[in-house]
Design a protein around this motif. Structure first.
Motif, PDB file in Angstrom:
ATOM      1  N   GLN B 603       0.848  -1.196   0.000  1.00  0.00           N
ATOM      2  CA  GLN B 603       0.000   0.000   0.000  1.00  0.00           C
ATOM      3  C   GLN B 603       0.886   1.249   0.000  1.00  0.00           C
ATOM      4  N   PRO B 604       0.685   2.165  -0.935  1.00  0.00           N
ATOM      5  CA  PRO B 604       1.586   3.326  -1.020  1.00  0.00           C
ATOM      6  C   PRO B 604       1.720   4.094   0.296  1.00  0.00           C
ATOM      7  N   ALA B 605       0.643   4.153   1.058  1.00  0.00           N
ATOM      8  CA  ALA B 605       0.722   4.907   2.316  1.00  0.00           C
ATOM      9  C   ALA B 605       1.564   4.190   3.356  1.00  0.00           C
ATOM     10  N   LEU B 606       1.946   2.957   3.077  1.00  0.00           N
ATOM     11  CA  LEU B 606       2.748   2.193   4.034  1.00  0.00           C
ATOM     12  C   LEU B 606       4.162   1.946   3.514  1.00  0.00           C
ATOM     13  N   VAL B 607       4.496   2.570   2.413  1.00  0.00           N
ATOM     14  CA  VAL B 607       5.805   2.326   1.795  1.00  0.00           C
ATOM     15  C   VAL B 607       6.658   3.587   1.837  1.00  0.00           C
ATOM     16  N   ASP B 608       7.791   3.486   2.499  1.00  0.00           N
ATOM     17  CA  ASP B 608       8.758   4.582   2.465  1.00  0.00           C
ATOM     18  C   ASP B 608       9.506   4.477   1.134  1.00  0.00           C
ATOM     19  N   PRO B 609       9.305   5.439   0.246  1.00  0.00           N
ATOM     20  CA  PRO B 609       9.916   5.287  -1.083  1.00  0.00           C
ATOM     21  C   PRO B 609      11.416   5.513  -1.087  1.00  0.00           C
ATOM     22  N   ARG B 610      11.966   5.992   0.019  1.00  0.00           N
ATOM     23  CA  ARG B 610      13.382   6.361   0.007  1.00  0.00           C
ATOM     24  C   ARG B 610      14.267   5.486   0.869  1.00  0.00           C
ATOM     25  N   ASP B 611      13.771   5.097   2.005  1.00  0.00           N
ATOM     26  CA  ASP B 611      14.630   4.352   2.923  1.00  0.00           C
ATOM     27  C   ASP B 611      14.051   2.995   3.261  1.00  0.00           C
ATOM     28  N   SER B 612      13.226   2.484   2.382  1.00  0.00           N
ATOM     29  CA  SER B 612      12.730   1.129   2.544  1.00  0.00           C
ATOM     30  C   SER B 612      13.907   0.166   2.448  1.00  0.00           C
ATOM     31  N   MET B 613      13.917  -0.835   3.308  1.00  0.00           N
ATOM     32  CA  MET B 613      15.076  -1.734   3.311  1.00  0.00           C
ATOM     33  C   MET B 613      14.704  -3.191   3.021  1.00  0.00           C
ATOM     34  N   ILE B 614      13.868  -3.757   3.850  1.00  0.00           N
ATOM     35  CA  ILE B 614      13.554  -5.176   3.701  1.00  0.00           C
ATOM     36  C   ILE B 614      12.085  -5.398   4.016  1.00  0.00           C
ATOM     37  N   ALA B 615      11.416  -6.147   3.183  1.00  0.00           N
ATOM     38  CA  ALA B 615      10.029  -6.524   3.449  1.00  0.00           C
ATOM     39  C   ALA B 615       9.915  -8.037   3.333  1.00  0.00           C
ATOM     40  N   SER B 616       9.041  -8.598   4.127  1.00  0.00           N
ATOM     41  CA  SER B 616       8.878 -10.053   4.043  1.00  0.00           C
ATOM     42  C   SER B 616       7.538 -10.466   4.619  1.00  0.00           C
ATOM     43  N   VAL B 617       7.135 -11.641   4.215  1.00  0.00           N
ATOM     44  CA  VAL B 617       5.990 -12.309   4.826  1.00  0.00           C
ATOM     45  C   VAL B 617       6.495 -13.677   5.262  1.00  0.00           C
ATOM     46  N   MET B 618       6.352 -13.969   6.548  1.00  0.00           N
ATOM     47  CA  MET B 618       6.859 -15.241   7.083  1.00  0.00           C
ATOM     48  C   MET B 618       5.691 -16.138   7.452  1.00  0.00           C
ATOM     49  N   GLU B 619       5.824 -17.395   7.089  1.00  0.00           N
ATOM     50  CA  GLU B 619       4.811 -18.391   7.415  1.00  0.00           C
ATOM     51  C   GLU B 619       5.454 -19.409   8.354  1.00  0.00           C
ATOM     52  N   PRO B 620       5.300 -19.224   9.653  1.00  0.00           N
ATOM     53  CA  PRO B 620       6.048 -20.044  10.616  1.00  0.00           C
ATOM     54  C   PRO B 620       5.736 -21.534  10.492  1.00  0.00           C
ATOM     55  N   ALA B 621       4.493 -21.874  10.243  1.00  0.00           N
ATOM     56  CA  ALA B 621       4.144 -23.299  10.208  1.00  0.00           C
ATOM     57  C   ALA B 621       4.796 -24.012   9.036  1.00  0.00           C
ATOM     58  N   ALA B 623       7.641 -22.854   7.717  1.00  0.00           N
ATOM     59  CA  ALA B 623       9.056 -22.450   7.734  1.00  0.00           C
ATOM     60  C   ALA B 623       9.449 -21.743   6.440  1.00  0.00           C
ATOM     61  N   ARG B 624       8.576 -20.878   5.972  1.00  0.00           N
ATOM     62  CA  ARG B 624       8.837 -20.188   4.703  1.00  0.00           C
ATOM     63  C   ARG B 624       8.902 -18.674   4.908  1.00  0.00           C
ATOM     64  N   ILE B 625       9.800 -18.082   4.187  1.00  0.00           N
ATOM     65  CA  ILE B 625       9.894 -16.614   4.148  1.00  0.00           C
ATOM     66  C   ILE B 625       9.743 -16.179   2.698  1.00  0.00           C
ATOM     67  N   TRP B 626       8.835 -15.269   2.482  1.00  0.00           N
ATOM     68  CA  TRP B 626       8.744 -14.594   1.183  1.00  0.00           C
ATOM     69  C   TRP B 626       9.371 -13.227   1.380  1.00  0.00           C
ATOM     70  N   TYR B 627      10.484 -12.983   0.723  1.00  0.00           N
ATOM     71  CA  TYR B 627      11.216 -11.755   0.990  1.00  0.00           C
ATOM     72  C   TYR B 627      11.356 -10.889  -0.266  1.00  0.00           C
ATOM     73  N   ALA B 628      11.305  -9.597  -0.031  1.00  0.00           N
ATOM     74  CA  ALA B 628      11.559  -8.616  -1.102  1.00  0.00           C
ATOM     75  C   ALA B 628      12.677  -7.707  -0.617  1.00  0.00           C
ATOM     76  N   MET B 629      13.781  -7.747  -1.300  1.00  0.00           N
ATOM     77  CA  MET B 629      14.955  -6.974  -0.910  1.00  0.00           C
ATOM     78  C   MET B 629      15.737  -6.628  -2.173  1.00  0.00           C
ATOM     79  N   GLY B 630      16.668  -5.728  -2.017  1.00  0.00           N
ATOM     80  CA  GLY B 630      17.575  -5.465  -3.130  1.00  0.00           C
ATOM     81  C   GLY B 630      17.161  -4.321  -4.027  1.00  0.00           C
ATOM     82  N   GLN B 631      16.054  -3.655  -3.703  1.00  0.00           N
ATOM     83  CA  GLN B 631      15.657  -2.466  -4.454  1.00  0.00           C
ATOM     84  C   GLN B 631      14.966  -1.512  -3.483  1.00  0.00           C
ATOM     85  N   VAL B 632      14.810  -0.286  -3.928  1.00  0.00           N
ATOM     86  CA  VAL B 632      14.139   0.728  -3.103  1.00  0.00           C
ATOM     87  C   VAL B 632      12.952   1.274  -3.882  1.00  0.00           C
ATOM     88  N   PRO B 633      11.746   1.188  -3.309  1.00  0.00           N
ATOM     89  CA  PRO B 633      11.440   0.489  -2.052  1.00  0.00           C
ATOM     90  C   PRO B 633      11.482  -1.020  -2.243  1.00  0.00           C
TER      91      PRO B 633
END
Lengths: 418, 654
Positions: B603-621, B623-633
C-alpha cells in the motif's frame, strides 16, 4: 621529395587513404584526399602528411530509453535516513581541443601504413550542477537551497566540484593502422568498378588517464574519448558510378568491429573528495575496465561538387593529362554510421561497486552523422588539400551513449620520398 | 524454490551463494566461528563496500556534524573549534591524529569515537557465540575485529545518539505549549468528551499534548484557533541567539494543503507578542471562510527561534518539530477516538517501519503469518547489500535471517521450529545514553549499553522454538534503545513487546508485552482504531509505543525529559501508518494470506519510497519466508521464497 606525379598515381581514386581509426579517435572525420575515401591507399612510396585541429564538445547523453538528457543521470540526495534534500542534475559540458598529426605511407600500391598522433591541447569541463530543491527539512524550516546543500556537503568534508581545465599538451593514444585494398587482386571487382579494403588498427597506450581523485576530470585515452576501440577491423567497399555521372558519385559501405582492451585504473581514496570519491577502501588500489566493444556499419555518399580546372605543373610532372586525373577541386561526403555498443565490464575487489559502475555503461547504440569536405589544390599545381568536417552523435538518437559533436579543419600535404 | 533446492543439495559445502535475483542466499554451517569465517570469506568484498558506503561515506560524516550540538550540552565533546584544547575529545583526537597513517578523517572523528567506544561497551552484553561469529567474519574477510564489531553495533548506537541529539536540538527550539479553540467555551457541547459541557478550560489544551486522535470534537467552525509558542534560552553551548523567543517570520501553519505564513497571510494567520514574556508568541489562525462544518480539521504548526546556528551548516534557526492537531467541527458526529490524527491526503507522509501478524479468523486458512517492512536508512547502499543468511548451527535451532553482509543479525527472521521474529525502532529517551547524562550531567560520555536488538533476535531464533520462549528472553534483557518486537509462532501465539532501558526501574520492567485481545469487543474498546489489534487474531506494530506511552518523564536541571510522543519525529508518521495498517488488515480480515499480506505491505501509504530496506511475509508453520529486498522500495520487487526446510536434513519438520 620527389614530385607527386612520379608516385605512379593512376587515378585520383588511387590516392592515399587515411586510416579511419584516426577519424574515429577524435570523434571527427578526417577525410582522405577525397572527402571520405573508405578504401583509398597511397601509391607505393608516397606519403601524406595531415595536420588538423579538432574541437569536440559534449553536453549530453542518450539514456536507456533513447532520450536526450544530462551527461550524467540526475542524482537524488537524501538526508541520511530522512527526506529528499534535492536533486543534483549535472549539466556538464566538456570541451576538447586537439591537434592531430597523421602520416600515411604507401608500402605498396594496395597497402598503406598510417600513424596518428593526437595531442590534446586542452580539456575544459564545466560541471554545472543544477539544483532542484527537495522536501522541507524540519530542522531547517525550509527546503535546502543550492547553497544550503553545498554548505551541508562542505561540513562533511566534501567541496563543491568546480570547473576543471587540464590535459594541456598531453599525448593521446597513438594509433597505428594498416590498409589493404584487396580488390586490386580481384579482376572481377575491378571490372565492376568496385573497390574493397580491409583496415586493421590498434592504439598504443600513450594517453593519460584522468586523475582518480578529481570529481571533474577527463583523460586522453581511447576510453576517455569514447569513439573507437583499442583494436579494430574495418571492411569497406566502394562503388563509383560512371556513365552520365562521370565518376562524380561514390557509394561506400563500411563494416567494423572495435574492441576495447582491459585497462587498469587507480582507485580514489577520498583525498580530495571524501564523500564522492572514496571507493578505494573496498574496491582496492586499482580496478580494470573492459570497455564495451563497438560493432556496426557505415553508409557513405561521396560526391564531386566541382571537379575544377587542371593545369600541368610540377605536381603532375608537367602533364596535363595527369593533372586531370588528380582529385577534383572540391568534394564532399556524408556518412551515417550506426554502432552497437556492448556492456562495459568493471573488475575490482568489490562486486557491488562493479555492478554500480556497469549500470552506468550499459549496452546501447550510437548513430554518427559525419559531413566532410575537401578542397584539393593538386589539380592546380599546389601539393595541398584543405579539409573540414563536422561530426555529430547528438543529432540522431542513440541509447546509452554520449552525444558529442565536433568540428575540424586541417591541411594535407602529399608527396613521395623517391 | 530451485535455488533453495540447489543449496540444499550441496550438503558438503559450507556456503552456497545464489546469483539470482541479485540478493544472495548464503548458507552457513558449523560452529559460530566457522559460520563467521565462511560469511567473511564469501562476502568479504561486500562487507567492505557496505561499511564504506554506509558508514564511512554517509553516516559517520553526518554524525560528525552533530558534534557541536552535542558539545553544547555534553562538554567533554567540545573541541578546538570551540576554543577548547583540554577536553577529553580534543585530547583523544590529537593523539589519534598523531598516530594515524591512513583514513584519519574517519578514524579520528567524533562519530568513530562514538561508535568505537559504544561498541566496546556493548561487547560486554553480546553473547560469546555472536562474538565468535564476528571474529570469524573478521578473519574470513581479512578485516579488523573492531570494524566488524562497529558494523554490528552501529545501529543501536546510532539510534540512541540520534534520539539524544534530536532531543538536545528540540530542547533549544520553540515548543507549542498551548492550543485553544475559544469558540468551544460556550457552544453547549462537550468538546473534550470529559462528561462536562462548557466547563472552564474546555477549549484549552495547556500544556499542549499530542494525541493520536482528535483533540476536540464538534467545535464551532466560525472561531479561530489560538496557539502559544514558547522558546527557552539555555544560554549554553551554541544556543546563544541575541534575542530570546520565537521568530514570528518563521511561524507557519499548514491547513488543507496550504501553508500560511506570517506576516504575508494576514489576517488568516496573525502573531502577537505576549506582554511581559519575550520568550512566548501567540498565534491566531482562522482560515478564509472559517472551518467548514461537519468535517475533520487538521492543522500542522511549525516555528523557529531567533537563533542563527552556523554550525552545523547551513545557517538556520532552531525549528520545532511540526506539531499536528486534529479536531472536528459541529455536525461531524464523531467521537474523538474515531478521528485519527492524520495528515490530509495531499500532504505526503513517509511511513516508518511497520509489522503485523495474523492468525486464526484473520487469515484465509487459519495459519499464522507475520509480515514486516523495515525502513530507516538506505543511502544508496543498503539495498545493494541485502543478503539472506541461512544458519545451520552445530548446536541450536537452524534459522534464516534477512540482513546484510558483515552483520551476524538481521531485520527479520524465522527458525526451523516455526518462530518468526521482527522488530521496529521506537524512539525513546529511556536509553543508555540518556542514562549516562542523568548520572554525569554535562560530563556524560555517550556510551551505548544493553543487548543490541538484532543480536537479541538472533539469540531468540537460535534458542527458542515458540513465542513463550521468546518472551522469556525479551523481558529479562537490558534493551539498548526503544524497540517494538513482534513474534509469532507456528501455533498461532502472537506477541508484541515494547522495550526500553527502564532507567527509572519500573516495577513491570523494561518490556511491555502486548497480546491480541480475547474478543472483538475487547479489540474495539482498546483505544478504538489506535489499538494494537483489529480483532482477536491480529497484532500490529509501527514505530511508536502503544502501551509504553510514558516511557520517560523526568527533569534534569533545565531539561524536561519527556515521553516519546512529545519529541520523536517518527511519532506522527508512525501513528498515521499504524492506523492505515489497521484499516488494511480490517478490510481483509478473514482472507489474509501471503498475497494479501504482500498487498498490504505494498500500500503506497505504508511504503517509504526512500529508505525502505527489507520486506517479508513469514509463514512459521511452513518455515517459509517470502522476501523482497535489493531495491528501493523493497516492496517494488518480487517476493521470493526461501523455504527453510530445503536446507534441513530430510527437509525438516517444523
Amino acid at each position: 621529395m620527389r614530385r607527386f606525379q612520379e608516385s605512379g598515381a593512376r587515378d585520383w581514386r588511387a590516392t592515399p587513404f587515411l586510416p579511419g581509426v584516426l577519424c574515429a579517435c577524435l570523434c571527427l572525420a578526417a577525410p582522405g584526399t577525397r572527402a571520405g575515401g573508405l578504401t583509398d591507399t597511397l601509391p607505393r612510396n608516397a606519403f601524406l602528411l595531415d595536420l588538423s585541429y579538432h574541437f569536440a564538445w559534449l553536453g549530453g547523453a542518450w539514456d536507456d530509453k533513447g532520450r536526450y538528457g544530462s551527461l550524467l543521470p540526475p542524482l537524488d540526495r537524501y538526508e541520511p535516513g530522512g527526506s529528499l534534500q534535492g536533486t543534483l542534475t549535472p549539466d556538464a559540458r566538456v570541451r576538447y581541443h586537439i591537434t592531430l598529426f597523421q602520416l600515411q605511407f604507401g608500402l605498396a600500391e594496395a597497402l598503406s601504413l598510417g600513424i596518428g598522433i593526437p595531442l590534446v591541447l586542452r580539456t575544459d569541463i564545466t560541471p554545472d550542477l543544477r539544483w532542484t530543491p527537495g522536501d522541507v527539512q524540519p530542522f531547517l524550516g525550509r527546503a535546502y537551497t543550492e547553497d544550503d546543500f553545498w554548505q551541508w556537503a562542505a561540513s562533511m568534508g566534501q567541496p563543491r566540484p568546480g570547473s576543471w581545465t587540464g590535459n594541456r599538451n598531453v599525448l593521446g593514444d597513438v594509433v597505428l593502422g594498416l590498409r589493404l585494398r584487396f580488390t586490386d587482386f580481384l579482376r572481377r571487382a575491378r571490372d565492376l568498378g568496385i573497390q574493397g579494403a580491409v583496415t586493421i588498427q590498434g592504439a598504443l597506450p600513450t594517453g593519460r588517464q584522468a586523475d582518480p581523485e578529481e570529481v571533474v576530470a577527463a583523460g586522453t585515452t581511447m576510453w576517455d574519448l569514447q569513439a573507437q576501440g583499442d583494436l579494430g577491423v574495418h571492411l569497406a567497399m566502394e562503388k563509383t558510378f560512371g556513365g552520365v555521372l562521370e565518376g562524380r558519385l561514390t557509394l561506400g559501405l563500411d563494416l567494423f568491429y572495435e574492441a576495447f582492451l582491459p585497462h587498469r585504473y587507480a582507485s580514489a581514496f577520498g583525498r580530495r573528495n571524501p564523500l564522492l570519491l572514496n571507493y578505494g577502501p573496498y574496491v582496492g588500489k586499482a580496478y580494470w575496465i573492459d570497455g564495451g566493444d563497438l560493432a556496426g556499419a557505415a553508409l557513405q555518399v561521396e560526391g564531386v561538387i566541382w571537379k575544377g580546372p587542371a593545369r600541368a605543373s610540377f605536381v603532375s610532372g608537367g602533364s596535363l593529362d595527369r593533372a586531370r586525373s588528380l582529385p577534383p577541386l572540391w568534394t564532399a561526403s556524408v556518412r551515417l554510421a550506426s554502432a552497437w555498443i556492448g556492456q562495459t565490464d568493471f573488475t575490482s575487489r568489490s562486486s557491488v561497486w562493479d555492478a554500480m559502475q556497469e549500470e552506468k555503461w550499459r549496452p546501447g547504440y550510437r548513430n554518427v552523422l559525419v559531413v566532410s569536405t575537401v578542397l584539393s589544390l593538386l589539380r592546380l599545381g599546389a601539393p595541398l588539400q584543405v579539409t573540414a568536417a563536422w561530426r555529430s552523435t547528438s543529432l540522431i538518437p542513440g541509447k546509452n551513449t554520449r552525444a558529442s559533436d565536433s568540428l575540424s579543419v586541417g591541411i594535407r600535404i602529399p608527396g613521395t620520398f623517391w | 524454490m530451485f535455488r533453495g533446492a540447489v543449496c540444499g543439495i550441496l550438503i558438503g559445502l559450507l556456503a552456497c551463494a545464489t546469483p539470482d535475483p541479485g540478493v544472495p542466499v548464503t548458507v552457513l554451517r558449523g560452529t559460530a566461528y566457522q559460520r563467521g569465517v565462511e560469511h567473511g570469506r564469501v562476502h568479504g568484498d561486500r562487507i567492505r563496500s557496505f561499511y564504506t558506503l554506509l558508514l564511512t561515506n554517509s553516516l559517520m560524516p553526518y554524525l560528525n556534524r552533530e558534534r557541536p550540538d552535542v558539545a553544547s550540552v555534553l562538554t567533554r565533546y567540545l573541541s578546538r573549534e570551540e576554543g577548547r584544547e583540554d577536553t577529553p575529545f580534543q585530547q583523544w583526537r590529537d593523539r589519534c591524529l598523531a598516530d594515524c597513517t591512513y583514513n584519519c578523517s574517519e578514524t579520528c572523528g567524533f562519530s568513530y569515537l562514538l561508535m568505537k567506544e559504544s561498541a566496546a561497551r556493548l561487547k560486554a552484553f553480546i553473547p560469546q557465540e555472536a562474538l565468535d561469529e564476528m571474529q570469524g567474519i573478521a578473519d574470513g574477510a581479512g578485516l579488523p575485529f573492531e570494524k566488524v564489531l562497529i558494523l554490528n553495533t552501529f545501529f543501536d548506537t546510532l539510534l540512541s545518539f540520534r534520539a539524544i541529539t534530536a532531543y538536545i536540538r528540540q530542547s533549544q527550539a520553540p515548543m507549542l505549549v498551548r492550543v485553544e479553540v475559544p469558540a468551544a467555551a460556550g457552544d453547549g457541547r462537550d468538546n473534550d468528551e470529559d462528561g462536562q459541557t462548557d466547563e472552564e478550560g474546555e477549549g484549552l489544551l495547556a500544556p499542549f499534548e499530542p494525541f493520536p486522535h482528535a483533540t476536540w470534537v464538534e467545535v464551532p467552525g466560525d472561531g479561530p484557533v489560538r496557539l502559544r509558542l514558547h522558546d527557552i534560552k539555555l544560554s549554553i553551548g551554541v544556543d546563544k541567539g541575541d534575542e530570546p523567543g520565537v521568530d514570528p517570520a518563521t511561524v507557519q501553519i499548514r491547513y488543507n494543503g496550504v501553508i500560511y505564513r506570517s506576516p504575508e497571510d494576514r489576517p488568516f494567520l496573525q502573531t502577537f507578542p505576549v506582554e511581559g514574556d519575550r520568550e512566548s508568541l501567540d498565534v491566531v489562525f482562522a482560515p478564509p471562510g472559517g472551518f467548514p462544518p461537519a468535517s475533520i480539521q487538521v492543522l500542522e504548526v511549525q516555528a523557529g527561534d531567533f537563533n542563527r546556528i552556523v554550525r552545523p551548516p547551513p545557517v538556520h534557526a532552531r525549528f520545532m518539530r511540526e506539531e499536528r492537531i486534529a479536531f472536528t467541527t459541529a455536525g461531524a458526529g464523531l467521537a474523538r477516538a474515531a478521528v485519527p490524527n492524520r495528515a490530509p491526503p495531499e500532504v505526503p507522509v513517509i511511513p516508518p517501519s511497520i509489522a503485523f501478524a495474523a492468525r486464526g479468523r484473520a487469515t484465509s486458512d487459519g495459519r499464522t503469518l507475520l509480515a514486516q517492512h523495515f525502513a530507516l536508512l538506505d543511502s544508496n547502499a543498503s539495498h545493494r547489500h541485502a543478503t539472506v543468511f541461512v544458519h545451520l548451527p552445530e548446536e541450536g535451532i537452524p534459522y534464516a535471517i534477512l540482513g546484510y553482509p558483515g552483520l551476524v543479525w538481521g531485520l527479520a527472521g524465522l527458525n526451523a521450529e516455526g518462530l518468526a521474529w521482527t522488530f521496529t525502532l521506537s524512539d525513546s529517551l529511556n536509553n543508555p545514553m540518556v542514562e549516562a547524562f542523568l548520572k554525569d550531567l554535562f560530563e556524560a560520555r555517550l556510551l551505548e549499553e544493553g543487548v543490541p536488538i538484532g543480536i537479541l533476535g538472533r539469540q531468540v531464533l537460535s534458542r527458542r522454538g515458540n513465542t513463550a520462549g521468546a518472551l522469556e528472553d525479551l523481558v529479562r534483557v537490558k534493551a539498548s534503545f526503544g524497540w517494538n518486537v513482534l513474534v509469532a509462532d507456528r501455533d498461532g501465539d502472537l506477541a508484541a513487546v515494547e522495550m526500553d532501558t527502564n532507567l527509572q526501574g519500573r516495577p513491570e520492567g523494561g518490556a511491555f508485552v502486548i497480546r491480541p485481545p480475547e474478543s472483538d469487543a475487547a479489540a474495539a474498546s482498546d483505544t478504538g482504531s489506535q489499538g494494537p489489534s483489529v480483532g482477536p487474531d491480529d497484532l500490529r506494530i509501527a514505530s511508536h509505543f502503544q502501551r509504553n506511552r510514558d516511557d520517560l518523564t523526568t527533569r534534569v536541571l533545565v531539561f524536561d525529559i519527556r515521553p516519546q510522543r512529545t519529541w520523536s519525529t517518527f511519532w506522527y508518521r508512525s501513528i498515521q501508518a499504524h492506523g492505515i495498517l489497521g484499516e488494511q488488515i480490517a478490510a481483509r480480515y478473514g482472507r489474509i494470506d501471503r498475497d494479501e499480506a504482500v498487498a498490504i505491505l505494498r500500500q503506497p501509504a505504508l511504503v517509504d519510497p526512500r529508505d525502505s530496506m527489507i520486506a517479508s511475509v513469514m509463514e512459521p508453520a511452513q518455515a517459509r519466508i517470502w522476501y523482497a529486498m535489493g531495491q528501493v522500495p523493497a516492496t517494488d520487487g518480487e517476493f521470493f521464497l526461501l523455504d527453510l526446510r530445503d536446507f534441513l536434513p530430510e527437509r525438516g519438520s517444523p
